[in-house]
Design an enzyme around this catalytic site. Structure first.
Site, PDB file in Angstrom:
ATOM      1  CB  CYS A   6      -0.877   0.037   1.249  1.00 30.71           C
ATOM      2  SG  CYS A   6      -1.898  -1.369   1.480  1.00 30.71           S
TER       3      CYS A   6
HETATM    4  N1  SAJ Z   1       6.833   2.301   8.621  1.00 31.35           N
HETATM    5  C1  SAJ Z   1       7.890   3.070   9.074  1.00 31.35           C
HETATM    6  N2  SAJ Z   1       7.648   3.999  10.037  1.00 31.35           N
HETATM    7  C2  SAJ Z   1       6.395   4.196  10.555  1.00 31.35           C
HETATM    8  C3  SAJ Z   1       5.338   3.404  10.067  1.00 31.35           C
HETATM    9  C4  SAJ Z   1       5.576   2.465   9.104  1.00 31.35           C
HETATM   10  O1  SAJ Z   1       9.027   2.922   8.631  1.00 31.35           O
HETATM   11  O2  SAJ Z   1       6.246   5.038  11.434  1.00 31.35           O
HETATM   12  C5  SAJ Z   1       7.074   1.330   7.557  1.00 31.35           C
HETATM   13  C6  SAJ Z   1       6.687  -0.070   7.955  1.00 31.35           C
HETATM   14  O3  SAJ Z   1       7.779  -0.752   8.544  1.00 31.35           O
HETATM   15  C7  SAJ Z   1       6.308  -0.691   6.615  1.00 31.35           C
HETATM   16  C8  SAJ Z   1       5.748   0.479   5.827  1.00 31.35           C
HETATM   17  O4  SAJ Z   1       6.226   1.657   6.472  1.00 31.35           O
HETATM   18  O5  SAJ Z   1       7.451  -1.186   5.963  1.00 31.35           O
HETATM   19  C9  SAJ Z   1       4.238   0.507   5.797  1.00 31.35           C
HETATM   20  O6  SAJ Z   1       3.837   0.395   7.109  1.00 31.35           O
HETATM   21  P1  SAJ Z   1       2.309   0.648   7.581  1.00 31.35           P
HETATM   22  O7  SAJ Z   1       2.308   0.720   9.051  1.00 31.35           O
HETATM   23  O8  SAJ Z   1       1.724   1.773   6.832  1.00 31.35           O
HETATM   24  O9  SAJ Z   1       1.640  -0.733   7.242  1.00 31.35           O
HETATM   25  P2  SAJ Z   1       0.914  -1.212   5.956  1.00 31.35           P
HETATM   26  O10 SAJ Z   1       1.654  -1.105   4.707  1.00 31.35           O
HETATM   27  O11 SAJ Z   1       0.389  -2.555   6.313  1.00 31.35           O
HETATM   28  O12 SAJ Z   1      -0.213  -0.169   5.862  1.00 31.35           O
HETATM   29  C10 SAJ Z   1      -1.488  -0.546   6.190  1.00 31.35           C
HETATM   30  C11 SAJ Z   1      -2.267   0.470   5.461  1.00 31.35           C
HETATM   31  N3  SAJ Z   1      -3.531  -0.079   5.174  1.00 31.35           N
HETATM   32  C12 SAJ Z   1      -4.031   0.154   3.930  1.00 31.35           C
HETATM   33  O13 SAJ Z   1      -3.495   0.861   3.126  1.00 31.35           O
HETATM   34  C13 SAJ Z   1      -5.282  -0.481   3.613  1.00 31.35           C
HETATM   35  C14 SAJ Z   1      -2.404   1.737   6.241  1.00 31.35           C
HETATM   36  O14 SAJ Z   1      -3.501   2.511   5.759  1.00 31.35           O
HETATM   37  C15 SAJ Z   1      -2.598   1.481   7.688  1.00 31.35           C
HETATM   38  O15 SAJ Z   1      -2.689   2.731   8.373  1.00 31.35           O
HETATM   39  C16 SAJ Z   1      -1.416   0.717   8.177  1.00 31.35           C
HETATM   40  O16 SAJ Z   1      -1.595  -0.555   7.574  1.00 31.35           O
HETATM   41  C17 SAJ Z   1      -1.354   0.596   9.692  1.00 31.35           C
HETATM   42  O17 SAJ Z   1      -1.924   1.484  10.368  1.00 31.35           O
HETATM   43  O18 SAJ Z   1      -0.697  -0.307  10.148  1.00 31.35           O
END
Ligand code: SAJ
Length: 436
Positions: free
Chosen positions: A274
């Protein structure tokens, strides 16, 4: 014939038949949620393996326990097939197919187009079509609608077309389909009314917007917000390093502000299907409108540079031990793109692993969720996290901070730990610790 009223009645009394195209991490949970509230749902997927598992009542999506799925299959509320023909008899079709990027970083719309073409062959009066796949604003109106009009149908009168962004957060123990508010937009007000009636029984809160483009944009704002803020905090980490300041301490202290601040954390890069991808759909669309989405492009540049930044950290840390990467043994802890899941898509750990190998290191990994990782020229298997393996590594790199990792054990047996996730916060051990 008042097709809108017919649909509203069938949705209200649960006699509407629902077809969901794409039995992945979005489609299966959605299909099960509809089935759980009494609809008869048929899932359509090109992969026979998925179809057979569903029909056997076996879930392959962690967010959908088999004990949820099995009774729904047994009662006939949930079934699956590879044939699109079943969609001739449904009242609703939800399209939940992937929207990845091409190698050129342009949107790969092939899955959406294929689904839209398939829907066009089964489209009939009284049908509601909802696109859930994350995509650029305009997709529903420009890709879905024209294919349906081929049948001489009128949108908003005979056929209803909407967009509703998927908000599935894989592995989230708190939020699932039912309790995550659902944004819905439609081509016409009647389309909005009908799609809102579709989700009302299945989700706690439906949020309506005036158009499909608005709904498409809502999703892109949500995920661009994350990508840009992650890019910002990654740059903060780089700046703090130059300043000799602990970025983790700074973020923790900034988080004490009870308003106007939301913590994000630096890391080894941006993984997942995403966050690294969705914003590029938006910047791609704006480029076609002669506008450069500078925040998106800058964030993408910083986030994609983080694996290289980690390699530098490792090289400098080994250098301080009088070692070069070449010939060293380096152990990577965690390959999934974020903690406690098994998803490798766009994981920065893949880049880090290959970059270290390219520099001549002997690299192995441990990941309790990912027993095997397929690289372009090799297949690597997760090694057991033993004291011997840790001690044998010239450097251990924590890339994914799985909860299962025993940091005290790791610091006791490793010589050098490069920590990209602040997993070693407040911990001591025999190992020298270098943090992002
Ligand atoms: N990440 C960082 N720093 C942060 C947060 C995330 O480096 O502060 C990295 C994570 O390690 C990962 C990537 O970014 O590699 C994405 O992380 P994410 O927390 O956004 O997780 P995702 O990709 O599973 O995002 C999903 C998303 N859901 C959808 O798009 C439907 C997002 O909208 C959600 O907010 C997120 O999950 C969530 O909250 O965990």
């Amino acid at each position: 014939m008042d097709y809108k009223q017919q649909l509203l009645d069938r949705l209200h009394n649960r006699t509407a038949k629902i077809g969901v195209i794409g039995m992945g991490y979005v489609g299966l949970p959605l299909a099960v949620e509809f089935a759980r509230v009494g609809f008869h749902v048929v899932g359509v997927d090109v992969l026979e393996e998925k179809v057979n598992k569903i029909n056997a009542g076996e879930s392959y999506i962690p967010d959908v326990p088999t004990e949820w799925l099995a009774p729904l299959v047994k009662s006939g509320h949930m079934r699956a097939t590879t044939s699109f023909d079943v969609l001739r008899d449904v009242d609703v079709i939800s399209i939940c197919v992937p929207t990845p990027l091409l190698k050129t970083k342009d949107p790969d719309m092939s899955f959406v187009v294929a689904a839209a073409d398939a829907v066009a062959t089964v489209c009939h009066a009284g049908l509601l079509v909802v696109l859930e796949s994350t995509t650029y604003p305009g997709t529903t109106d420009e890709v879905i609608v024209p294919r349906l009009l081929q049948n001489g149908l009128t949108v908003g009168k005979d056929v209803f077309v909407s967009f509703s962004p998927e908000r599935v957060d894989p592995g989230n123990p708190v939020y699932g389909v039912h309790n995550t508010p659902k944004v819905v937009g439609g081509v016409t007000p009647a389309c909005v009314e009908v799609v809102a009636a579709l989700y009302a029984p299945a989700v706690e809160r439906v949020v309506t917007v005036s158009s499909t483009a608005a709904a498409e944009m809502v999703k892109l704002l949500e995920n661009t917000f994350r990508a840009v803020n992650i890019g910002l905090v990654n740059e903060m980490a780089i700046m703090c390093s130059r300043l000799g300041v602990d970025v983790w301490e700074v973020i923790e202290a900034a988080s004490s502000k009870p308003f106007g601040f939301m913590p994000f954390y630096p890391g080894p890069g941006l993984g997942g299907h995403c966050i690294p991808i969705d914003p590029l759909y938006l910047s791609w669309k704006l480029r076609a409108l002669n506008y450069t989405a500078r925040f998106i492009e800058l964030a993408s540049e910083i986030n994609t540079s983080m694996p290289y930044y980690v390699i530098n950290l490792v090289m400098n840390a080994l250098n301080d031990d009088g070692k070069s990467v070449k010939g060293c043994k380096i152990g990577v802890l965690g390959m999934a793109y974020k903690r406690d899941i098994d998803d490798l898509r766009e994981s920065p750990a893949l880049d880090i692993f290959e970059l270290l190998e390219a520099k001549g290191a002997h690299v192995t990994f441990n990941d309790p969720f990912c027993p095997m990782v397929r690289f372009s020229s090799s297949v690597e298997h997760s090694v057991e996290l033993t004291a011997e393996w840790l001690a044998a590594q010239d450097c251990v790199v924590i890339v994914t901070d799985h909860s299962a990792y025993d940091v005290d054990f790791i610091l006791k047996h490793a010589q050098l730990v490069v920590d990209t996730r602040n997993k070693t916060k407040g911990k001591q051990g025999n190992a020298r610790i270098v943090r992002l």
